[in-house]
Design a protein around this motif. Structure first.
Motif, PDB file in Angstrom:
ATOM      1  N   SER A 181       0.841  -1.229  -0.065  1.00 23.07           N
ATOM      2  CA  SER A 181      -0.071   0.049  -0.025  1.00 23.07           C
ATOM      3  C   SER A 181       1.230   1.163  -0.058  1.00 23.07           C
ATOM      4  O   SER A 181       1.738   1.097   0.838  1.00 23.07           O
ATOM      5  CB  SER A 181      -1.067  -0.176   0.945  1.00 23.07           C
ATOM      6  N   LEU A 182       0.822   2.173  -0.592  1.00 20.36           N
ATOM      7  CA  LEU A 182       1.359   3.692  -0.087  1.00 20.36           C
ATOM      8  C   LEU A 182      -0.124   4.534  -0.037  1.00 20.36           C
ATOM      9  O   LEU A 182       0.591   5.788   0.224  1.00 20.36           O
ATOM     10  CB  LEU A 182       0.800   4.016  -2.344  1.00 20.36           C
ATOM     11  N   VAL A 183      -1.221   4.162   0.311  1.00 20.58           N
ATOM     12  CA  VAL A 183      -1.774   5.808   1.250  1.00 20.58           C
ATOM     13  C   VAL A 183      -0.997   5.438   3.038  1.00 20.58           C
ATOM     14  O   VAL A 183      -0.211   4.644   3.552  1.00 20.58           O
ATOM     15  CB  VAL A 183      -3.375   4.477   1.254  1.00 20.58           C
ATOM     16  N   ARG A 184      -1.344   6.687   2.836  1.00 22.09           N
ATOM     17  CA  ARG A 184      -0.710   7.360   4.242  1.00 22.09           C
ATOM     18  C   ARG A 184      -2.068   7.180   5.301  1.00 22.09           C
ATOM     19  O   ARG A 184      -2.721   6.307   5.638  1.00 22.09           O
ATOM     20  CB  ARG A 184      -1.287   8.732   4.393  1.00 22.09           C
ATOM     21  N   MET A 185      -1.187   6.400   6.140  1.00 23.28           N
ATOM     22  CA  MET A 185      -1.625   5.667   7.878  1.00 23.28           C
ATOM     23  C   MET A 185      -0.691   5.039   8.786  1.00 23.28           C
ATOM     24  O   MET A 185       0.565   5.323   8.089  1.00 23.28           O
ATOM     25  CB  MET A 185      -2.323   4.092   6.836  1.00 23.28           C
ATOM     26  N   PRO A 186      -1.058   5.212  10.099  1.00 23.09           N
ATOM     27  CA  PRO A 186      -0.137   4.701  11.071  1.00 23.09           C
ATOM     28  C   PRO A 186       0.187   3.574  10.523  1.00 23.09           C
ATOM     29  O   PRO A 186       0.596   2.476  11.825  1.00 23.09           O
ATOM     30  CB  PRO A 186      -0.497   5.416  11.827  1.00 23.09           C
ATOM     31  N   GLY A 187       1.432   2.828   9.763  1.00 22.46           N
ATOM     32  CA  GLY A 187       2.088   1.709   9.456  1.00 22.46           C
ATOM     33  C   GLY A 187       1.923   1.249   8.133  1.00 22.46           C
ATOM     34  O   GLY A 187       1.654   2.288   7.140  1.00 22.46           O
ATOM     35  N   GLU A 188       2.402   0.406   7.817  1.00 23.41           N
ATOM     36  CA  GLU A 188       2.497  -0.868   6.532  1.00 23.41           C
ATOM     37  C   GLU A 188       1.574  -1.524   6.397  1.00 23.41           C
ATOM     38  O   GLU A 188       1.035  -1.740   6.829  1.00 23.41           O
ATOM     39  CB  GLU A 188       4.105  -0.868   6.243  1.00 23.41           C
ATOM     40  N   ALA A 189       0.788  -1.692   4.835  1.00 25.62           N
ATOM     41  CA  ALA A 189       0.100  -3.248   4.784  1.00 25.62           C
ATOM     42  C   ALA A 189       0.355  -3.104   3.118  1.00 25.62           C
ATOM     43  O   ALA A 189       0.873  -2.459   2.475  1.00 25.62           O
ATOM     44  CB  ALA A 189      -1.360  -2.230   4.802  1.00 25.62           C
ATOM     45  N   TRP A 190      -0.063  -5.113   3.358  1.00 25.78           N
ATOM     46  CA  TRP A 190       0.012  -5.349   2.274  1.00 25.78           C
ATOM     47  C   TRP A 190      -1.181  -5.680   1.808  1.00 25.78           C
ATOM     48  O   TRP A 190      -1.797  -6.505   2.515  1.00 25.78           O
ATOM     49  CB  TRP A 190       1.134  -6.022   2.083  1.00 25.78           C
ATOM     50  N   LEU A 191      -1.605  -6.079   0.265  1.00 27.08           N
ATOM     51  CA  LEU A 191      -2.206  -7.665  -0.143  1.00 27.08           C
ATOM     52  C   LEU A 191      -2.241  -7.936  -0.739  1.00 27.08           C
ATOM     53  O   LEU A 191      -0.968  -7.801  -1.727  1.00 27.08           O
ATOM     54  CB  LEU A 191      -3.165  -6.939  -0.609  1.00 27.08           C
ATOM     55  N   ASP A 192      -2.195  -9.500  -0.446  1.00 24.58           N
ATOM     56  CA  ASP A 192      -1.662 -10.898  -0.661  1.00 24.58           C
ATOM     57  C   ASP A 192      -2.435 -11.735  -1.429  1.00 24.58           C
ATOM     58  O   ASP A 192      -3.423 -11.705  -0.817  1.00 24.58           O
ATOM     59  CB  ASP A 192      -0.728 -11.539   0.100  1.00 24.58           C
ATOM     60  N   ILE A 193      -2.948 -11.623  -2.769  1.00 27.47           N
ATOM     61  CA  ILE A 193      -3.681 -12.942  -3.526  1.00 27.47           C
ATOM     62  C   ILE A 193      -2.903 -13.536  -3.891  1.00 27.47           C
ATOM     63  O   ILE A 193      -2.053 -13.533  -4.683  1.00 27.47           O
ATOM     64  CB  ILE A 193      -4.479 -11.748  -4.823  1.00 27.47           C
TER      65      ILE A 193
END
Length: 157
Positions: A92-104
């Motif tokens: 994810s490139l969205v600003r948020m308090p952390g890092e996120a991934w989407l795995d399919i």
């Protein structure tokens, strides 16, 4: 939803009679001008904070409408890993308090269908990140469940 070594993990898993190649084509074709199917407006709304200071149209981006490559930008994601026809991991490139991934991921089934697994991983940044995860959990699960249904429905499953 689970927690593993400081990461929050949420998985949507389904089996489908759809041909794995058809499911992969839908997965690899997601985003860009096609959008994110019935969840498109919700994804776009979540990405609104990133629009600050960007020219119109800058947020939605895709190089090729049918194929992805590692390192490419896909809307508000970066393609971090691509293993056709088995796995797509987006960061994810969205600003948020952390890092996120989407795995399919796709696993062929003996009957000709496949198992579809969609996993979200979030690494919170401190207390704000943990609060963010729990505040977003219900809408996140609704959007992710709908995304899985959309992908499989478009693939014929």
């Amino acid at each position: 939803m689970g927690r593993t070594r400081g990461f929050y993990v949420d998985t949507v898993q389904r089996t489908t009679p759809a041909d794995p190649a058809a499911v992969w084509a839908v997965v690899e074709g997601i985003g860009g001008e096609r959008g994110w199917y019935s969840t498109d407006r919700l994804w776009a709304a979540r990405a609104v904070p990133n629009r600050l200071g960007l020219p119109p149209g800058q947020l939605r981006h895709r190089e090729d409408p049918d194929h992805l490559a590692a390192g490419q930008r896909l809307d508000w994601w970066t393609v971090e890993a691509l293993e056709p026809p088995r796995r797509l991991r987006l960061r994810s490139l969205v600003r948020m308090p952390g890092e996120a991934w989407l795995d399919i991921g796709l696993e062929p089934a003996a009957d000709g269908g496949c198992r579809y697994r969609q996993t979200t991983v979030f690494r919170p940044a401190g207390a704000a990140g943990r609060a963010y995860w729990y505040a977003m959990l219900a809408p996140h699960q609704a959007v992710m469940g709908r995304l899985a249904s959309d992908v499989l429905g478009r693939a014929g499953g």
